[in-house]
Design an enzyme around this catalytic site. Sequence first.
Site, PDB file in Angstrom:
ATOM      1  N   CYS A 171       0.811  -1.215   0.000  1.00 55.03           N
ATOM      2  CA  CYS A 171       0.000   0.000   0.000  1.00 55.03           C
ATOM      3  C   CYS A 171       0.852   1.277   0.000  1.00 55.03           C
ATOM      4  CB  CYS A 171      -0.900  -0.017   1.235  1.00 55.03           C
ATOM      5  SG  CYS A 171      -2.297   1.075   1.054  1.00 55.03           S
ATOM      6  N   ASP A 184      -5.817  -3.227  11.625  1.00 53.60           N
ATOM      7  CA  ASP A 184      -4.600  -2.419  11.622  1.00 53.60           C
ATOM      8  C   ASP A 184      -4.211  -2.128  13.071  1.00 53.60           C
ATOM      9  OD1 ASP A 184      -2.540  -0.707  10.886  1.00 53.60           O
ATOM     10  OD2 ASP A 184      -3.847   0.905  10.164  1.00 53.60           O
TER      11      ASP A 184
HETATM   12  O1  LIG Z   1      -0.331   4.590   4.728  1.00 52.32           O
HETATM   13  C1  LIG Z   1      -0.916   5.595   5.150  1.00 52.32           C
HETATM   14  O2  LIG Z   1      -0.344   6.689   5.217  1.00 52.32           O
HETATM   15  C2  LIG Z   1      -2.341   5.495   5.580  1.00 52.32           C
HETATM   16  C3  LIG Z   1      -3.000   6.665   5.908  1.00 52.32           C
HETATM   17  C4  LIG Z   1      -4.323   6.651   6.281  1.00 52.32           C
HETATM   18  C5  LIG Z   1      -5.011   5.456   6.312  1.00 52.32           C
HETATM   19  C6  LIG Z   1      -4.373   4.267   5.975  1.00 52.32           C
HETATM   20  C7  LIG Z   1      -3.049   4.259   5.611  1.00 52.32           C
HETATM   21  N1  LIG Z   1      -2.369   3.100   5.288  1.00 52.32           N
HETATM   22  C8  LIG Z   1      -2.815   1.817   5.706  1.00 52.32           C
HETATM   23  O3  LIG Z   1      -2.389   1.593   7.043  1.00 52.32           O
HETATM   24  C9  LIG Z   1      -2.164   0.218   7.262  1.00 52.32           C
HETATM   25  C10 LIG Z   1      -0.899  -0.028   8.026  1.00 52.32           C
HETATM   26  O4  LIG Z   1       0.205   0.561   7.455  1.00 52.32           O
HETATM   27  P1  LIG Z   1       1.717   0.220   7.956  1.00 52.32           P
HETATM   28  O5  LIG Z   1       2.130  -1.007   7.197  1.00 52.32           O
HETATM   29  O6  LIG Z   1       1.668   0.010   9.429  1.00 52.32           O
HETATM   30  O7  LIG Z   1       2.518   1.386   7.573  1.00 52.32           O
HETATM   31  C11 LIG Z   1      -2.201  -0.424   5.902  1.00 52.32           C
HETATM   32  O8  LIG Z   1      -3.430  -1.118   5.811  1.00 52.32           O
HETATM   33  C12 LIG Z   1      -2.212   0.693   4.907  1.00 52.32           C
HETATM   34  O9  LIG Z   1      -3.067   0.355   3.840  1.00 52.32           O
END
Ligand SMILES: O=C(O)c1ccccc1N[C@@H]1O[C@H](COP(=O)(O)O)[C@@H](O)[C@H]1O
Length: 216
Positions: free
Chosen positions: A8, A129
Amino acid sequence: MNVTVKVCGVTRIEDARGVWAAGADAMGLNFHPGSPRFVDVDTAAALSRTRPPLGAVVGVFVNAKPEDIRLRVRECGLTAVQLHGDEPPEACSGYGVPVIKALRVRGPEDVARARAYVGVGDVSGLLLDGAAPGYGGGGVTFDWSLVARLADCGAPVLVAGGLKPSNVAEAVKATRPYGVDVASGVESAPGIKDLDAVRAFVRTVRTLNLWVEGPP
Ligand SMILES: O=C(O)c1ccccc1N[C@@H]1O[C@H](COP(=O)(O)O)[C@@H](O)[C@H]1O
């Protein structure tokens, strides 16, 4: 068992190509203006055009207006939307594509809350998450043992939050998820993917798929 991998927060064409070449199943494009991984419509549309025939392009939204989400789906060729804010169950349909509802997990009550979204509208999966400050992408894990509480919920569950090449195997073994999602754990800087890390992440999950199944 075949764990789906979503990478992502891709913001650059070269990273998108690298993500697909690494064997990811899905790429996430972030439309939350507060994210360091935010992409504008034109960039998102160009990134989406790198999609291989069977790949998925997931738009990530936080409390966005439904009409804006519908527009992005059409303009950017999104194949699914990930609602990562405080959207109630009734906001989880009407986009013309499957919805993944993301919930930040602080404790058992958040996992219990996730059940309210199962079978509602176009929700076709849940994403759990960690509970970093902000709405996501914070690189924070949660108590993976809580995922078992959704084993009988009837919806595919994706695990996210603080995953990286060095802990994704442990996460998969602990949760046996439908899929895993990673943003910050495969980056050299916010929004800039480290393609070595992306490859290591995907390779680890693929290897684990074989390990979990065992020989025929
Ligand atoms: O990645 C971002 O900045 C974000 C912002 C707002 C909502 C979701 C976002 N990303 C999602 O967050 C989770 C966890 O990310 P990480 O691997 O801990 O960095 C993931 O599902 C992203 O899709």
